[in-house]
Scaffold this motif. Structure first.
Motif, PDB file in Angstrom:
ATOM      1  N   THR A 109       0.829  -1.204   0.000  1.00 34.58           N
ATOM      2  CA  THR A 109       0.000   0.000   0.000  1.00 34.58           C
ATOM      3  C   THR A 109       0.865   1.256   0.000  1.00 34.58           C
ATOM      4  O   THR A 109       2.094   1.193   0.075  1.00 34.58           O
ATOM      5  CB  THR A 109      -0.940   0.028   1.222  1.00 34.58           C
ATOM      6  N   ASN A 112      -2.215   7.311   0.647  1.00 38.24           N
ATOM      7  CA  ASN A 112      -3.154   7.594  -0.438  1.00 38.24           C
ATOM      8  C   ASN A 112      -3.984   8.858  -0.240  1.00 38.24           C
ATOM      9  O   ASN A 112      -4.729   9.245  -1.136  1.00 38.24           O
ATOM     10  CB  ASN A 112      -4.111   6.409  -0.618  1.00 38.24           C
ATOM     11  N   ARG A 124      -4.023   2.004   1.523  1.00 41.33           N
ATOM     12  CA  ARG A 124      -4.705   1.599   0.296  1.00 41.33           C
ATOM     13  C   ARG A 124      -3.730   1.603  -0.874  1.00 41.33           C
ATOM     14  O   ARG A 124      -2.663   2.195  -0.810  1.00 41.33           O
ATOM     15  CB  ARG A 124      -5.877   2.527  -0.016  1.00 41.33           C
ATOM     16  N   SER A 125      -4.136   0.949  -1.958  1.00 39.77           N
ATOM     17  CA  SER A 125      -3.315   0.907  -3.164  1.00 39.77           C
ATOM     18  C   SER A 125      -4.155   0.373  -4.310  1.00 39.77           C
ATOM     19  O   SER A 125      -5.130  -0.357  -4.094  1.00 39.77           O
ATOM     20  CB  SER A 125      -2.091   0.012  -2.952  1.00 39.77           C
ATOM     21  N   ASP A 126      -3.757   0.733  -5.515  1.00 41.93           N
ATOM     22  CA  ASP A 126      -4.391   0.168  -6.709  1.00 41.93           C
ATOM     23  C   ASP A 126      -3.768  -1.168  -7.091  1.00 41.93           C
ATOM     24  O   ASP A 126      -4.223  -1.815  -8.035  1.00 41.93           O
ATOM     25  CB  ASP A 126      -4.250   1.137  -7.890  1.00 41.93           C
ATOM     26  N   HIS A 127      -2.721  -1.580  -6.376  1.00 42.10           N
ATOM     27  CA  HIS A 127      -1.947  -2.745  -6.817  1.00 42.10           C
ATOM     28  C   HIS A 127      -1.853  -3.840  -5.755  1.00 42.10           C
ATOM     29  O   HIS A 127      -1.037  -4.741  -5.896  1.00 42.10           O
ATOM     30  CB  HIS A 127      -0.530  -2.303  -7.210  1.00 42.10           C
ATOM     31  N   ARG A 128      -2.651  -3.786  -4.721  1.00 46.71           N
ATOM     32  CA  ARG A 128      -2.556  -4.809  -3.680  1.00 46.71           C
ATOM     33  C   ARG A 128      -3.083  -6.143  -4.202  1.00 46.71           C
ATOM     34  O   ARG A 128      -4.161  -6.206  -4.802  1.00 46.71           O
ATOM     35  CB  ARG A 128      -3.356  -4.390  -2.442  1.00 46.71           C
ATOM     36  N   THR A 129      -2.323  -7.206  -3.959  1.00 45.57           N
ATOM     37  CA  THR A 129      -2.724  -8.540  -4.413  1.00 45.57           C
ATOM     38  C   THR A 129      -3.141  -9.443  -3.265  1.00 45.57           C
ATOM     39  O   THR A 129      -3.774 -10.473  -3.491  1.00 45.57           O
ATOM     40  CB  THR A 129      -1.574  -9.212  -5.184  1.00 45.57           C
ATOM     41  N   TRP A 240      -4.336  12.448  -3.435  1.00 43.33           N
ATOM     42  CA  TRP A 240      -3.409  11.323  -3.589  1.00 43.33           C
ATOM     43  C   TRP A 240      -2.081  11.887  -4.091  1.00 43.33           C
ATOM     44  O   TRP A 240      -2.051  12.604  -5.096  1.00 43.33           O
ATOM     45  CB  TRP A 240      -3.974  10.330  -4.599  1.00 43.33           C
ATOM     46  N   ASP A 244       3.911   8.154  -5.854  1.00 40.16           N
ATOM     47  CA  ASP A 244       3.555   7.261  -4.753  1.00 40.16           C
ATOM     48  C   ASP A 244       4.581   7.296  -3.620  1.00 40.16           C
ATOM     49  O   ASP A 244       5.792   7.322  -3.856  1.00 40.16           O
ATOM     50  CB  ASP A 244       3.426   5.817  -5.247  1.00 40.16           C
TER      51      ASP A 244
END
Length: 253
Positions: A109, A112, A124-129, A240, A244
């Protein structure tokens, strides 16, 4: 037409022959063997993240906090490190934060939401798996813990959607704030402040308008200047950061 003198030609032939003989006498190199596979790291103890629900989160996190206690983490960022002390009297928030840190959730994360002069929010993140269920943490609001500069709290939806003040499971924030006179601090606060708290808001700063509304479960003990650096990042219209600010959290003790 080019011609070679005999000595030169002979030397060349001998050199070629020597190279040929050397090649014949060499032992063939051993066949390459594949490097051994890296050992699989042992599973991180604790409940499966996809198993947590509002109905069982308190019980599972209480058990986890007792079995795997810790009280300090380091939040690593490209602006430096924040050393954070976690409070013992907010055990559910503390256990949840430790569990997600050890499971690597926060390491995927970023910060954000950044509001300079107020707070920096991460988780948070747009890329968390890493998958985890949606669950909430019951409030653990303590009068002794307030929103001074460096306080660590858990975000939540506002009272219209969340009258029970249930905390998010992943969205946390660090307070930046500003210095306030005792009159200003008390006027902004949602509850009666102690003389010590009024003094802290005057000398250290913070955001007293959040007191009594959000759970504070820790505080920065080293690296307060990192909050200012992150808060100064250029942001988009949604607050945001345009570049990053990745998060890595290490549980140290």
């Amino acid at each position: 037409m080019f011609s070679f003198s005999w000595p030169a030609l002979r030397y060349g032939v001998l050199l070629t022959a020597a190279l040929g003989l050397g090649g014949c006498n060499q032992t063939p190199p051993p066949a390459e063997t594949a490097a051994p596979a890296a050992p699989t790291p042992p599973p991180v103890p604790g409940p499966e993240l996809t198993s947590l629900r509002d109905s069982n989160a308190v019980a599972l996190l209480t058990e986890y906090g007792k079995a795997y206690p810790a009280s300090e983490v380091i939040v690593h960022t490209r602006h430096g490190d924040l050393r954070v002390k976690l409070y013992d009297d907010t055990p559910i928030h503390k256990a949840n934060f430790l569990l997600l840190a050890r499971k690597g959730v926060f390491d995927q994360t970023v910060f954000n939401r950044v509001v300079n002069g107020f707070a920096i929010q991460g988780g948070r993140s747009d890329h968390r798996t890493i998958r985890l269920a949606r669950y909430h943490i019951p409030p653990e609001i303590r009068a002794a813990h307030f929103h001074k500069r460096g306080a660590l709290g858990m975000a939540r939806y506002d009272d219209d959607q969340n009258p029970g003040k249930l905390s998010s499971n992943t969205d946390f924030y660090f307070v930046q704030g500003e210095k306030l006179t005792p009159y200003q601090a008390q006027a902004m606060a949602g509850r009666k402040l102690t003389p010590e708290q009024l003094k802290t808001y005057a000398t250290v700063g913070g955001v007293p308008s959040l007191d009594g509304k959000y759970t504070v479960f820790g505080e920065v003990v080293e690296g307060l200047e990192v909050i200012d650096k992150i808060a100064a990042e250029p942001v988009d219209p949604y607050k945001w950061p345009k570049k990053d600010v990745d998060i890595k959290i290490e549980v140290v003790k």
